[in-house]
Scaffold this active site. Sequence first.
Site, short mmCIF file in Angstrom:
data_model
loop_
_atom_site.label_atom_id
_atom_site.label_comp_id
_atom_site.label_asym_id
_atom_site.label_seq_id
_atom_site.Cartn_x
_atom_site.Cartn_y
_atom_site.Cartn_z
N GLU A 181 0.82 -1.21 0.00
CA GLU A 181 0.00 0.00 0.00
C GLU A 181 0.85 1.27 0.00
O GLU A 181 0.60 2.21 0.76
CB GLU A 181 -0.96 -0.02 1.19
N PRO A 209 4.16 6.97 8.17
CA PRO A 209 3.25 6.83 9.31
C PRO A 209 1.95 6.11 8.97
O PRO A 209 1.27 5.59 9.85
CB PRO A 209 2.98 8.28 9.74
N HIS A 240 -18.04 -10.81 4.91
CA HIS A 240 -16.79 -10.12 5.23
C HIS A 240 -16.15 -10.77 6.45
O HIS A 240 -16.81 -10.96 7.48
CB HIS A 240 -17.01 -8.63 5.51
N HIS A 241 -14.87 -11.13 6.31
CA HIS A 241 -14.11 -11.72 7.41
C HIS A 241 -12.83 -10.92 7.61
O HIS A 241 -11.87 -11.08 6.84
CB HIS A 241 -13.74 -13.18 7.09
N GLU A 242 -12.79 -10.06 8.60
CA GLU A 242 -11.55 -9.38 8.98
C GLU A 242 -10.85 -10.25 10.02
O GLU A 242 -11.37 -10.47 11.11
CB GLU A 242 -11.83 -7.99 9.54
N GLU A 286 -5.21 -6.95 2.12
CA GLU A 286 -3.91 -7.16 2.77
C GLU A 286 -3.39 -8.55 2.39
O GLU A 286 -3.05 -9.36 3.24
CB GLU A 286 -4.00 -7.01 4.30
N GLU A 325 -6.84 -6.94 -3.04
CA GLU A 325 -6.44 -5.53 -2.93
C GLU A 325 -4.99 -5.45 -3.38
O GLU A 325 -4.70 -5.40 -4.56
CB GLU A 325 -6.64 -5.06 -1.49
N GLU A 336 -9.58 3.82 -0.27
CA GLU A 336 -9.78 4.27 1.11
C GLU A 336 -8.72 5.27 1.56
O GLU A 336 -8.95 6.06 2.48
CB GLU A 336 -9.82 3.07 2.07
#
Length: 703
Positions: A175, A195, A414-416, A485, A503, A509
């Site tokens: 990213e 950061p 959705h599974h985080e 990720e 992604e 975002e």
Amino acid sequence: MNKLLALFCIAGFLISCSQESETLTVTSPNRINTIDFHLSTAGEPTYLVSHNEKTIIDASSMGFDFKDQESLKGNLKIINSVKKAVHKSWEMPWGEQKEVVNAYNEMMVELEEDKAPHRKINLYFRAYDDGIGFRYEFLPQQGVDSLIIMDENTEFQLTEDYTAWWIPGDWDIYEHLYNTTKVSEIDAISKRNNPDLAQTNIPENAVNTPVTMRGSDGLHLSFHEANLTDYAGMTLKVDNESLKLTSELVGSDRLGYKVKRALPFKTPWRTIQIAEKATELIDSKLIVNLNEPNKIGDVSWFKPKKYVGIWWEMHIGKSTWDYAGSQDMNTFTNDMKPTGKHGATTENTKRYIDFAAANNITGVLVEGWNTGWEHWIGFEDREGVFDFVTPYPDYDLEGLNQYAKEKGVEIIMHHETSAAPRTYEQQLDTAYQLMHKLGIHSVKTGYVGKIIPKGEYHHGQWMVNHYRKVVETGAKYQVAINAHEPIKATGIRRTYPNVIAREGLRGQEFNAWSADGGNPPEHLPIVAFTRMLAGPIDFTPGVFDITLPTKENNRVSTTLAQQLALYVVIYSPVQMACDLPENYEGHPAFQFIRDVGVDWDKTVVLNGEVGDFVTIARKERETGNWFVGGITDENAREISLDFDFLDEGVTYDAIIYKDAADANYKTNPTAIDIEEMEINQETSLTLQLAEGGGFAISLIQKK
């Protein structure tokens, strides 16, 4: 340097006067790209790559360092070589095009040490007209059941100081914003302390792949890998002075090595896409062609789709993922007090389902539906936090699933995981059984944070195997995976076509998060020629409220017309209309999102230069309708289009969505003109793109 001179240089450097060395050669079907393999008198393997008889990769070494074994880099002899020619076609069950031609010439070289323990290794070289690939095969060894690789030392010796578009060789994320420098000026270490990217580990001056380069004569190269299976992801270490790239595998601090594999095994392919023009990089199917055919059979249970969802509203501060505030790190209890800002409620989800059903959108993603969101971010111990089958009290999973089905819409799960893959693996079968029972066929997974256990990284072998386990479990339960990720895309979608998107880049975002302007206008014209070469991207386009009024210092650095164009330019079989339904309601430009396809019969890249602009046309499967999208960087430009790619004898009703004359991504981003006309194969158009702008065209066959 021409090919003949380069081979003389190899000889002068590696060959003694007393003994002759051996060179083996394989050339692509149309004699465009050639690989020369050379074994010196000291038994050291090197290779060289030529394009139209011009050397583009000079003599480059190949070798490995192991634990508990001597390095493998010399004392080898050729015991056999075998060549074969392949010309086949295969069909994508979904994709940028329906039929893919897989044509190459292969050379397999069998090597053996000329001293004890006489280890054997095979090298496979494939020459395609759009690039080359090679891989290693480690064969059985007497008394040894596995190898521990400490380093892979594959070199790529560049022949000039190319202009490169690169992100740092981060062991955890992709990213980063792209940098445009000469290879001699690559400085990845300076990107360590961003950061926004707290979990980064960049131990070497290395770049992530795909990394794309352009030479002084306009030749384009893109370095990557294919079929990354049970192996560590590869970054490329950069020697600024010698212009040499060397494979640098992502390691495991916990285990103390890069790769451990049982014998025998094959490594991933090391790949170079080679193109005279930038547009030909996007045309290339080298990466998927270097993967094995479909292993899971019929995947008609997955349908490419557009989707909306409870996602963007959290990023712009309208709602939250968590149901209730709490300092308790134990599992969720009903005693916690609701915050009143929870986004994933039954009522709110029905609103999105209704909107989708009314607008030719067949998916609804819901984030924040399951318990655990109060405790996941910022905590070191995230094991056991998320429950992937238990909804919050205000979310009726089964009732909403039935409601969506009645409307012709499918819920996207959705599974985080919060980067706690062991917790996820413990629940995989249970969670996917639930999805199978409910007829939910796709899931967006997430891995935000530092990997638990400590010392593992997102891109190391241990996590590569975790991501694959998720894919294989998904195939078992008819679940398609959209990973965030993730590990990089390396064409595995051919073998496991339930790998639908990922992604793996700095996404939309960041425009909501970063007060420094988010993604600059050049970002996506670079992405199209770098990250997109690896595979489908879940970029989540479609922001209409571009100035982000709830985020005082943030904005999207594109025009509205460019947001529409992204549905064609940035490929994915799952495309999100990411903005809030109320920002689409009544807006005439939303018609393009209603109309645009997601599954393609054919793709034509009409023009483009890396980091500047790109225009792509795609023909929709089933309907035969075409859609065109074009985007530019911070520079306004004029684009001329010939529609000779359209079907002969067919007239289309076209709607053109273009930047208004006074549009500008900084000062007037939503100014858009919409024009209707008839277009056929003989039509030509000239379009003006604003700074940070674009255009989108729908071409619907006249009935």
